[in-house]
Structures are given as structure tokens and as C-alpha cells.
Motif scaffolding. Structure first.
Motif, PDB file in Angstrom:
ATOM      1  N   PHE A  88     -31.598   3.666   0.809  1.00  0.00           N
ATOM      2  CA  PHE A  88     -30.274   4.056   1.303  1.00  0.00           C
ATOM      3  C   PHE A  88     -29.307   2.903   1.140  1.00  0.00           C
ATOM      4  O   PHE A  88     -29.688   1.724   1.257  1.00  0.00           O
ATOM      5  N   THR A  89     -28.046   3.231   0.889  1.00  0.00           N
ATOM      6  CA  THR A  89     -26.976   2.230   0.864  1.00  0.00           C
ATOM      7  C   THR A  89     -26.011   2.569   1.979  1.00  0.00           C
ATOM      8  O   THR A  89     -25.505   3.697   2.047  1.00  0.00           O
ATOM      9  N   VAL A  90     -25.771   1.617   2.865  1.00  0.00           N
ATOM     10  CA  VAL A  90     -24.919   1.835   4.033  1.00  0.00           C
ATOM     11  C   VAL A  90     -23.639   1.030   3.860  1.00  0.00           C
ATOM     12  O   VAL A  90     -23.688  -0.188   3.628  1.00  0.00           O
ATOM     13  N   THR A  91     -22.492   1.707   3.983  1.00  0.00           N
ATOM     14  CA  THR A  91     -21.192   1.060   3.812  1.00  0.00           C
ATOM     15  C   THR A  91     -20.281   1.461   4.961  1.00  0.00           C
ATOM     16  O   THR A  91     -20.138   2.665   5.254  1.00  0.00           O
ATOM     17  N   GLU A  92     -19.667   0.495   5.601  1.00  0.00           N
ATOM     18  CA  GLU A  92     -18.719   0.780   6.680  1.00  0.00           C
ATOM     19  C   GLU A  92     -17.306   0.888   6.107  1.00  0.00           C
ATOM     20  O   GLU A  92     -16.858   0.019   5.358  1.00  0.00           O
ATOM     21  N   VAL A  93     -16.618   1.974   6.488  1.00  0.00           N
ATOM     22  CA  VAL A  93     -15.240   2.209   6.052  1.00  0.00           C
ATOM     23  C   VAL A  93     -14.438   2.631   7.275  1.00  0.00           C
ATOM     24  O   VAL A  93     -14.516   3.780   7.715  1.00  0.00           O
ATOM     25  N   GLY A  94     -13.675   1.685   7.838  1.00  0.00           N
ATOM     26  CA  GLY A  94     -12.908   2.007   9.038  1.00  0.00           C
ATOM     27  C   GLY A  94     -13.813   2.545  10.127  1.00  0.00           C
ATOM     28  O   GLY A  94     -14.832   1.923  10.475  1.00  0.00           O
ATOM     29  N   PRO A  95     -13.517   3.731  10.691  1.00  0.00           N
ATOM     30  CA  PRO A  95     -14.352   4.292  11.748  1.00  0.00           C
ATOM     31  C   PRO A  95     -15.587   5.010  11.203  1.00  0.00           C
ATOM     32  O   PRO A  95     -16.396   5.530  11.987  1.00  0.00           O
ATOM     33  N   PHE A  96     -15.734   5.030   9.883  1.00  0.00           N
ATOM     34  CA  PHE A  96     -16.832   5.772   9.264  1.00  0.00           C
ATOM     35  C   PHE A  96     -17.940   4.848   8.789  1.00  0.00           C
ATOM     36  O   PHE A  96     -17.715   3.677   8.485  1.00  0.00           O
ATOM     37  N   VAL A  97     -19.127   5.421   8.701  1.00  0.00           N
ATOM     38  CA  VAL A  97     -20.268   4.774   8.060  1.00  0.00           C
ATOM     39  C   VAL A  97     -20.754   5.719   6.967  1.00  0.00           C
ATOM     40  O   VAL A  97     -21.126   6.862   7.248  1.00  0.00           O
ATOM     41  N   VAL A  98     -20.704   5.259   5.741  1.00  0.00           N
ATOM     42  CA  VAL A  98     -21.105   6.083   4.599  1.00  0.00           C
ATOM     43  C   VAL A  98     -22.516   5.676   4.184  1.00  0.00           C
ATOM     44  O   VAL A  98     -22.770   4.525   3.845  1.00  0.00           O
ATOM     45  N   VAL A  99     -23.433   6.622   4.234  1.00  0.00           N
ATOM     46  CA  VAL A  99     -24.821   6.400   3.839  1.00  0.00           C
ATOM     47  C   VAL A  99     -25.096   7.232   2.596  1.00  0.00           C
ATOM     48  O   VAL A  99     -24.940   8.467   2.615  1.00  0.00           O
ATOM     49  N   THR A 100     -25.470   6.591   1.513  1.00  0.00           N
ATOM     50  CA  THR A 100     -25.796   7.307   0.278  1.00  0.00           C
ATOM     51  C   THR A 100     -27.277   7.121  -0.037  1.00  0.00           C
ATOM     52  O   THR A 100     -27.870   6.077   0.246  1.00  0.00           O
ATOM     53  N   ARG A 101     -27.833   8.155  -0.599  1.00  0.00           N
ATOM     54  CA  ARG A 101     -29.243   8.119  -1.007  1.00  0.00           C
ATOM     55  C   ARG A 101     -29.326   7.681  -2.452  1.00  0.00           C
ATOM     56  O   ARG A 101     -28.637   8.241  -3.319  1.00  0.00           O
ATOM     57  N   ASP A 102     -30.131   6.675  -2.722  1.00  0.00           N
ATOM     58  CA  ASP A 102     -30.267   6.202  -4.085  1.00  0.00           C
ATOM     59  C   ASP A 102     -30.849   7.299  -4.960  1.00  0.00           C
ATOM     60  O   ASP A 102     -31.666   8.117  -4.510  1.00  0.00           O
ATOM     61  N   ALA A 103     -30.440   7.317  -6.218  1.00  0.00           N
ATOM     62  CA  ALA A 103     -30.803   8.405  -7.120  1.00  0.00           C
ATOM     63  C   ALA A 103     -32.314   8.575  -7.254  1.00  0.00           C
ATOM     64  O   ALA A 103     -32.813   9.690  -7.390  1.00  0.00           O
ATOM     65  N   GLY A 104     -33.064   7.494  -7.216  1.00  0.00           N
ATOM     66  CA  GLY A 104     -34.512   7.601  -7.403  1.00  0.00           C
ATOM     67  C   GLY A 104     -35.282   7.865  -6.133  1.00  0.00           C
ATOM     68  O   GLY A 104     -36.512   7.990  -6.178  1.00  0.00           O
ATOM     69  N   ALA A 105     -34.594   7.934  -4.980  1.00  0.00           N
ATOM     70  CA  ALA A 105     -35.306   8.067  -3.705  1.00  0.00           C
ATOM     71  C   ALA A 105     -35.753   9.507  -3.484  1.00  0.00           C
ATOM     72  O   ALA A 105     -35.087  10.448  -3.866  1.00  0.00           O
TER      73      ALA A 105
ATOM     74  N   THR B 227     -17.971   7.903  -5.012  1.00  0.00           N
ATOM     75  CA  THR B 227     -17.933   8.017  -6.473  1.00  0.00           C
ATOM     76  C   THR B 227     -18.545   6.789  -7.146  1.00  0.00           C
ATOM     77  O   THR B 227     -19.163   6.896  -8.211  1.00  0.00           O
ATOM     78  N   SER B 228     -18.393   5.617  -6.525  1.00  0.00           N
ATOM     79  CA  SER B 228     -18.960   4.406  -7.126  1.00  0.00           C
ATOM     80  C   SER B 228     -20.474   4.355  -6.976  1.00  0.00           C
ATOM     81  O   SER B 228     -21.177   3.819  -7.848  1.00  0.00           O
ATOM     82  N   GLN B 229     -20.996   4.936  -5.893  1.00  0.00           N
ATOM     83  CA  GLN B 229     -22.433   4.854  -5.644  1.00  0.00           C
ATOM     84  C   GLN B 229     -23.203   6.077  -6.133  1.00  0.00           C
ATOM     85  O   GLN B 229     -24.403   5.979  -6.417  1.00  0.00           O
ATOM     86  N   LEU B 230     -22.519   7.230  -6.223  1.00  0.00           N
ATOM     87  CA  LEU B 230     -23.200   8.447  -6.663  1.00  0.00           C
ATOM     88  C   LEU B 230     -22.826   8.834  -8.082  1.00  0.00           C
ATOM     89  O   LEU B 230     -23.681   9.166  -8.895  1.00  0.00           O
ATOM     90  N   GLY B 231     -21.532   8.821  -8.369  1.00  0.00           N
ATOM     91  CA  GLY B 231     -21.061   9.250  -9.680  1.00  0.00           C
ATOM     92  C   GLY B 231     -19.679   9.865  -9.566  1.00  0.00           C
ATOM     93  O   GLY B 231     -19.254  10.280  -8.479  1.00  0.00           O
ATOM     94  N   PRO B 232     -18.953   9.952 -10.666  1.00  0.00           N
ATOM     95  CA  PRO B 232     -17.551  10.365 -10.596  1.00  0.00           C
ATOM     96  C   PRO B 232     -17.337  11.862 -10.388  1.00  0.00           C
ATOM     97  O   PRO B 232     -16.270  12.274  -9.939  1.00  0.00           O
ATOM     98  N   GLU B 233     -18.316  12.697 -10.744  1.00  0.00           N
ATOM     99  CA  GLU B 233     -18.147  14.146 -10.610  1.00  0.00           C
ATOM    100  C   GLU B 233     -18.455  14.571  -9.167  1.00  0.00           C
ATOM    101  O   GLU B 233     -19.608  14.737  -8.795  1.00  0.00           O
ATOM    102  N   ARG B 234     -17.408  14.757  -8.370  1.00  0.00           N
ATOM    103  CA  ARG B 234     -17.603  15.017  -6.947  1.00  0.00           C
ATOM    104  C   ARG B 234     -18.387  16.286  -6.679  1.00  0.00           C
ATOM    105  O   ARG B 234     -19.169  16.351  -5.724  1.00  0.00           O
ATOM    106  N   SER B 235     -18.169  17.304  -7.497  1.00  0.00           N
ATOM    107  CA  SER B 235     -18.846  18.569  -7.242  1.00  0.00           C
ATOM    108  C   SER B 235     -20.336  18.542  -7.585  1.00  0.00           C
ATOM    109  O   SER B 235     -21.031  19.544  -7.435  1.00  0.00           O
ATOM    110  N   ASP B 236     -20.832  17.400  -8.035  1.00  0.00           N
ATOM    111  CA  ASP B 236     -22.271  17.255  -8.273  1.00  0.00           C
ATOM    112  C   ASP B 236     -23.026  16.865  -7.012  1.00  0.00           C
ATOM    113  O   ASP B 236     -24.270  16.867  -7.020  1.00  0.00           O
ATOM    114  N   TRP B 237     -22.287  16.536  -5.938  1.00  0.00           N
ATOM    115  CA  TRP B 237     -22.938  15.918  -4.786  1.00  0.00           C
ATOM    116  C   TRP B 237     -22.701  16.720  -3.507  1.00  0.00           C
ATOM    117  O   TRP B 237     -21.662  17.365  -3.332  1.00  0.00           O
ATOM    118  N   VAL B 238     -23.696  16.648  -2.618  1.00  0.00           N
ATOM    119  CA  VAL B 238     -23.636  17.300  -1.308  1.00  0.00           C
ATOM    120  C   VAL B 238     -23.465  16.224  -0.246  1.00  0.00           C
ATOM    121  O   VAL B 238     -24.269  15.277  -0.179  1.00  0.00           O
TER     122      VAL B 238
END
Length: 647
Positions: free
Chosen positions: A630-647, A513-524
Motif C-alpha cells: 500500500f502507498t499512503v499519502t496525506e492530502v489536507g484532511p484526506f488520506v489516500v491509500v492506493t494498492r500497488d498494482a502487483g499486490a 493518477t500518478s500512483q495508479l494511472g492516467p485513465e480514471r475510469s480504469d480504477w475503483v
């Protein structure tokens, strides 16, 4: 002795009064059940109970409540049979039956926020669907963006609206809504039975079928609702189609009310559970064929069967119109040719239970004994009881469905007959309740109405009901244990042991939500930990398995695309591949971290093997996402990769 047919009175206005009265009682019963279940669940939640799988306290309290509920049901039967305080007795029966449901399911689950089976396997996608429709009332697929739902949305849509009004997350509302909806269905079935048989018999048979559904059908709550209503609906359908009367009135039919009621039931079944709709529609078709043959014999020509055909067509038309409430969007896409070939694998499952005919009447158990009584009664009363005819034709339909399902395996599919075992138990259990009353009356007559014999028979029935009811939590022990051992949406396990990886889902959500936006149903989001989608209403790029996937989504094509991405050598190639997709590309990927790279554990259909799913791992090189787009963030056993809006 022949059952009195369920027919409309002679005066034209009387059927409307009767229908209005029935609808009024249904509304009142629903309100009573909703209040009882809500108050009960609220009260259970105000006490710090020990976990069911580590203490016998909740079982003890459950038993006390079941005894109270059964005693109240017994009192209502007595009052209705004696025709005393009839209105009060009806309300008491509604409250007691819904209380039985609430105590039997709510008390063992009182110390967990999760429902039976937790968030594991099938319950995962059910919770995901409820979460989707809590987020929005729009008919959208549980997983995939821009697709209409494939699974019937009726039960989930209602639950989503309830959760939204109460300000609850979908996963948190699942347990109280499931229990409440089963309680409501139980009293609706009781009201419907009361229109078909004597009120005291209605309470008896409704109690028996409710106990059976609680034991064997409650993990699938939207199916349990239809299972409870199916037996009286089949009796209603047979009343609409079969010849009644004797002499010159032998070829007359029931009023249109029964036909309309049957059509409405089938329509509701279509919006709740496709498989149960299929079985119910098949049973009604079998009834129509049997009724047409009987009419032809009575009238001397097939012209006499035209009223049967007319009623059958009306029933089908009403059912189709109601079904379109949830099926219209998916049907429109299918008719326009948007379904990828070979994409549907929902029927690719054949466990051992689906490879042989179930014969519960020969099981050494209380439910087996009830089914045996019911079987004897169905055969013995086949020519004299319309109830026996209706329930018997339903049983025949179930067995024919089983045989057809086994035959379909030659063509590479099944009809998922193993899921109809609870329907068979409910039909035979309904017959068993009527059989117990008939056999008790015969025994009483044979002993010259000896009051001691009657007391013994009543005691045997009451103790049998209690023995079965108090054992329901033991029957459901594996499902209850999962409700305590799975990690809930708050990152906690109800049994107070260390939570699983799902405890990090809250942090993953914060990153997204911090990297993409607060409306969860907007994102895949692409993730192999699809239970994340059961807690948060992001859309997914890929479902748990092909068996739960929307056929419009092309599960196999998506899996092949994911595998191909892992072979790419640069972020440019990956983004180009995403831009070329025929579906919405992921806005984020939630990986698991390993020594070899970032991993996703996927699944493929391997039917006819049992198990029918093969798991395999796809590993992405970390360098593929070493790019400013891409923005890569480690969270416990997970790695969260988000695509920047302009990419």
C-alpha cells in the motif's frame, strides 16, 4: 361551446404533410432556443457579476431581461392573434420563451459555475452521472464498475456528448446544459401546443407552464423537460383515444399520428425520468379506460372499444421500443437474476409532502389563484372541452397516484408521490391559462365588448405574469445559495469565501493518477466523500446512500464488507478479503483522518423514519495499511491509500 378536436385531415397525404411541418418547426424551434440560451449564457459569463446571495444587482438585471422577454411574448401573441407576420411571430415566441428561461435561471447563477443546488445531495449524483457519460458514451452506472445504469441515462447521455464535444468537464457543463435543455423543452412544448390549439393560446399556455416549471421544477432539469411536455402530450393522447364527431362518425378515432406521438413521448419519458414515465403511462391508461367506456356507450357493445385498445397497445409498444434504448442493459441483467434480494430502496422516502394530498388551488399566491381558475375551468368544461377532459384526467391520475403511494406505505414502500407536485401545478396551470382566456372573453361579452374592459383584463394578466416571473429567483433562493456556497471542481466557492474540503480534490486526483494511472475510469475508489466522483470519473466502490445506488450493486452487502474490513488485523487479511469479493475491489481508498485512525462515514436506510438515512462512521487502524503493498499519502484532511498494482 366544444373544442375542435385535433384530428387528421381527410386526404391521406395531408397527415404526413402536417407531421413533416410539425417536425420542421420543432427542429427550427430547437435551433432558435439553443442559439438564444448559448449566446445568453456566454454573454452572462463575460461579466464579473456579484454573487446573488450578497447583492441585488443580478436580481435587478434578471427582472429587466424578464420584462423584455415577456414583452416580446406579448407582441408575438398580438401578432398571431391578428394573423400578421405569422412566421416572424412564431420565431419571436421561440426566442422570447427561451430567453425567459435563460434570463430567469442563467442570470442569478451568472457568477457561479454550478447549477441550482450546487453539488449537494441529489445534485451530487446527477453531476456524477453526467461526468460518467462525459468520460465515455457507454451506458455505464454512475458509480459502480461493470454495471449498466439503473437511472435513465437519456438526458445525461445527451449532456455528456455535448460536454465532450465542447471539451468541458461534466460538472462544468451541468449548468449551461441544464438551462439550455429546459429552454429547448419549453419551445418544443410551445410547438406542440401550437398543433393542438390556436397559436396565440399556445404561446400563452406555454409561457404559464414554463414559468411554473422554472419556479418549482428546475432544480431537477431532466424532470423539468418532461414536465413541460406532459400537458400537451396528454391532450394529444386523449385526442388519439377518445371518440370524436357526432352522428354516424361518433365512433371514429383520430389518425395514427396522435397515437405515434404519444408513444414517442412516453418512450422519451422512459429514457429521462422513470417516475414521470410512470405517472404519464398511468394517465394514458386512465384515458384508455375512459375512452373505452365512452366507445361502449356510443356503440352499444364492448366491440366498439376495440379501436381504443388497438391504439393503446400501439402506444405501449412504441414507448417500450424507445425505452429499450437505455433500459435494455439493465433489463437484461434483471431478467438473468442478477438483482440481489432486498437491494432496492429508491422508493423508501416519505416526507410530509408525500403524506397528504396537495391542494395548491387553496394557496394564497399567484400560482394558487391560477390553479383555482384552472380547477373551476376543468370542472365547468368537463363535458364540452376535450382539452379540459385531457388535463382533468391527468389531474385525476396525479391524485390517484398520491393515494396509491400513501397506501403502499403499509407494504413498506412508496410511489414517491411528493415529486409529482410540480406535475400537478403544471396541469392546473395549463388549465388556468385557458380559464383566464375563457373568463376574460365571458367578462368582455358581458360588458358588450367594452375596449376598456379588455385593456384592463390584458393588463391584469400581464402584470400577474411579471409578478410571478420576477419572484422565481426568490422561490429558488435556497438552491441558488447552494450553487454559490458549494465548492466547485476548481476548488473555489463563487461567493469568494474559504472553500471546503473539496478544494483538495484536485490534489487527491493527482495522487491517484500518478500512483495508479492516467485513465480514471480504469480504477475503483472507495470514499465517503462521494462528491469527488462528481468531479472525476473514477468508479466508486460504494454510493452515497442506498436510495441512489444501483440495485444490482448490493449496497447492503458492500456496506457490511467495509465494516468487516475495519476489524481485520493485517494487510494480508485485508487483501485476501478483497480478492474474495464478488465485486471489483477498491484500487484506492480516500479516507478522512482522525485521532482514532482513518475514517469513512457511511449511510444506511432507516425508512420509514424521516429523515430516512442514518449516518455512521467506520474507523480503520492506520497499522492496517503499514505494508509495502500500500502507498499512503496525506492530502489536507484526506488520506489516500492506493494498492500497488502487483499486490
Amino acid at each position: 361551446m366544444t373544442d375542435a378536436p385535433v384530428s387528421s385531415p381527410a386526404l391521406p397525404v395531408a397527415p404526413f404533410r402536417r407531421i413533416a411541418g410539425t417536425v420542421g418547426r420543432m427542429v427550427a424551434a430547437v435551433l432558435v432556443a439553443a442559439v438564444v440560451s448559448s449566446v445568453g449564457l456566454f454573454a452572462f459569463g463575460r461579466v464579473q457579476w456579484p454573487a446573488f446571495n450578497s447583492s441585488n444587482v443580478t436580481q435587478a438585471v434578471t427582472t429587466v431581461m424578464q420584462v423584455a422577454a415577456l414583452a416580446a411574448l406579448g407582441l408575438s401573441i398580438y401578432l398571431l392573434r391578428r394573423r400578421r407576420f405569422v412566421r416572424g411571430a412564431r420565431v419571436l415566441s421561440w426566442a422570447a420563451l427561451s430567453g425567459l428561461v435563460t434570463a430567469t435561471l442563467g442570470m442569478p447563477l451568472a457568477a457561479t459555475r454550478l447549477y441550482l443546488h450546487g453539488i449537494s445531495v441529489d445534485q451530487e449524483f446527477r453531476t456524477e452521472f453526467l461526468t460518467r457519460l462525459t468520460d465515455s458514451p457507454a451506458l455505464r452506472d454512475m458509480t459502480y464498475a461493470d454495471l449498466p445504469p439503473f437511472y435513465p441515462a437519456g438526458w445525461f447521455w445527451i449532456g455528456g456528448r455535448v460536454a465532450n464535444v465542447l471539451g468541458m468537464d461534466g460538472w462544468e457543463a451541468f449548468k449551461p446544459y441544464a438551462i439550455g435543455s429546459i429552454a429547448v423543452a419549453a419551445v418544443l412544448a410551445l410547438v406542440l401546443w401550437s398543433e393542438l390549439v390556436r397559436s396565440d393560446l399556445a404561446v400563452l399556455v406555454a409561457t404559464a407552464t414554463t414559468a411554473i416549471v422554472l419556479a418549482y421544477g428546475s432544480p431537477e432539469p431532466y424532470g423539468a423537460v418532461i414536465a413541460l411536455l406532459l400537458p400537451p402530450a396528454l391532450v394529444l393522447a386523449w385526442g388519439a383515444l377518445a371518440p370524436v364527431g357526432t352522428g354516424p362518425r361518433k365512433n371514429t378515432r383520430q389518425g395514427w399520428g396522435a397515437a405515434v406521438g404519444t408513444g414517442l413521448f412516453l418512450g422519451v419519458a422512459a429514457t429521462f425520468y422513470t417516475l414521470y414515465l410512470g405517472l404519464a403511462a398511468f394517465a394514458v391508461t386512465v384515458m384508455a379506460v375512459a375512452a373505452a367506456i365512452l366507445a361502449r356507450r356510443a356503440g352499444g357493445s364492448w366491440r366498439a372499444a376495440l379501436p381504443v385498445l388497438t391504439k393503446f397497445v400501439v402506444i405501449a409498444a412504441i414507448a417500450a421500443l424507445v425505452a429499450l434504448i437505455v433500459w435494455a442493459p439493465f433489463s437484461a441483467d434483471v431478467l438473468t437474476g442478477k438483482t440481489p434480494s432486498g437491494s432496492g430502496t429508491a422508493t423508501h422516502y416519505l416526507p410530509e409532502a408525500g403524506a397528504k394530498l396537495p391542494l395548491p388551488m387553496f394557496h394564497a399566491s399567484l400560482v394558487g389563484l391560477l390553479c383555482l381558475l384552472g380547477t373551476v375551468w376543468l370542472v365547468g368544461r368537463a363535458t364540452s372541452s376535450r382539452r379540459a377532459q385531457a388535463l382533468g384526467l391527468g389531474v385525476v391520475a396525479v391524485y390517484l397516484w398520491y393515494l396509491a403511494s400513501m397506501a403502499f406505505t403499509v407494504l413498506g414502500n412508496t410511489l414517491l408521490a411528493f415529486r409529482l407536485e410540480v406535475i400537478l401545478l403544471v396541469l392546473l396551470g395549463s388549465a388556468g391559462a385557458f380559464a383566464f382566456v375563457d373568463f376574460s372573453r365571458w367578462i368582455s361579452l358581458a360588458t358588450s365588448d367594452n375596449p376598456r374592459v379588455r385593456r384592463v383584463l390584458v393588463a391584469v394578466g400581464a402584470l400577474g405574469a411579471l409578478a410571478f416571473a420576477q419572484n422565481i429567483p426568490q422561490v429558488l433562493t435556497p438552491e441558488i445559495n447552494l450553487a454559490y456556497s458549494d465548492t466547485d471542481g476548481n476548488g473555489e466557492r463563487a461567493e469568494q469565501r474559504p472553500p471546503g474540503a473539496a478544494s483538495y480534490f484536485g490534489e487527491v486526483d493527482e495522487v491517484l493518477t500518478s500512483q495508479l494511472g492516467p485513465e480514471r475510469s480504469d480504477w475503483v475508489v472507495l470514499t465517503a466523500d462521494t462528491s469527488f466522483l462528481a468531479y472525476y470519473p473514477y468508479f466508486g466502490f460504494q454510493a452515497l446512500t442506498s436510495h441512489y445506488a444501483n440495485p444490482l450493486a448490493d449496497f447492503a452487502g458492500r456496506a457490511a464488507a467495509i465494516e468487516s474490513w475495519a476489524e481485520l488485523g493485517s494487510a494480508d487479511e485485508l487483501l485476501a478479503a478483497w480478492d474474495a469479493l464478488p465485486w471489483r475491489a477498491p484500487d484506492a481508498i480516500v479516507f478522512r483522518q482522525s485521532a482514532e485512525g482513518y475514517t469513512l462515514r457511511l449511510a444506511e436506510d432507516v425508512y420509514p423514519n424521516d429523515p430516512n438515512v442514518r449516518r455512521y462512521t467506520v474507523t480503520f487502524p492506520e497499522e492496517l495499511f503499514d505494508d509495502p503493498r500500500f502507498t499512503v499519502t496525506e492530502v489536507g484532511p484526506f488520506v489516500v491509500v492506493t494498492r500497488d498494482a502487483g499486490a
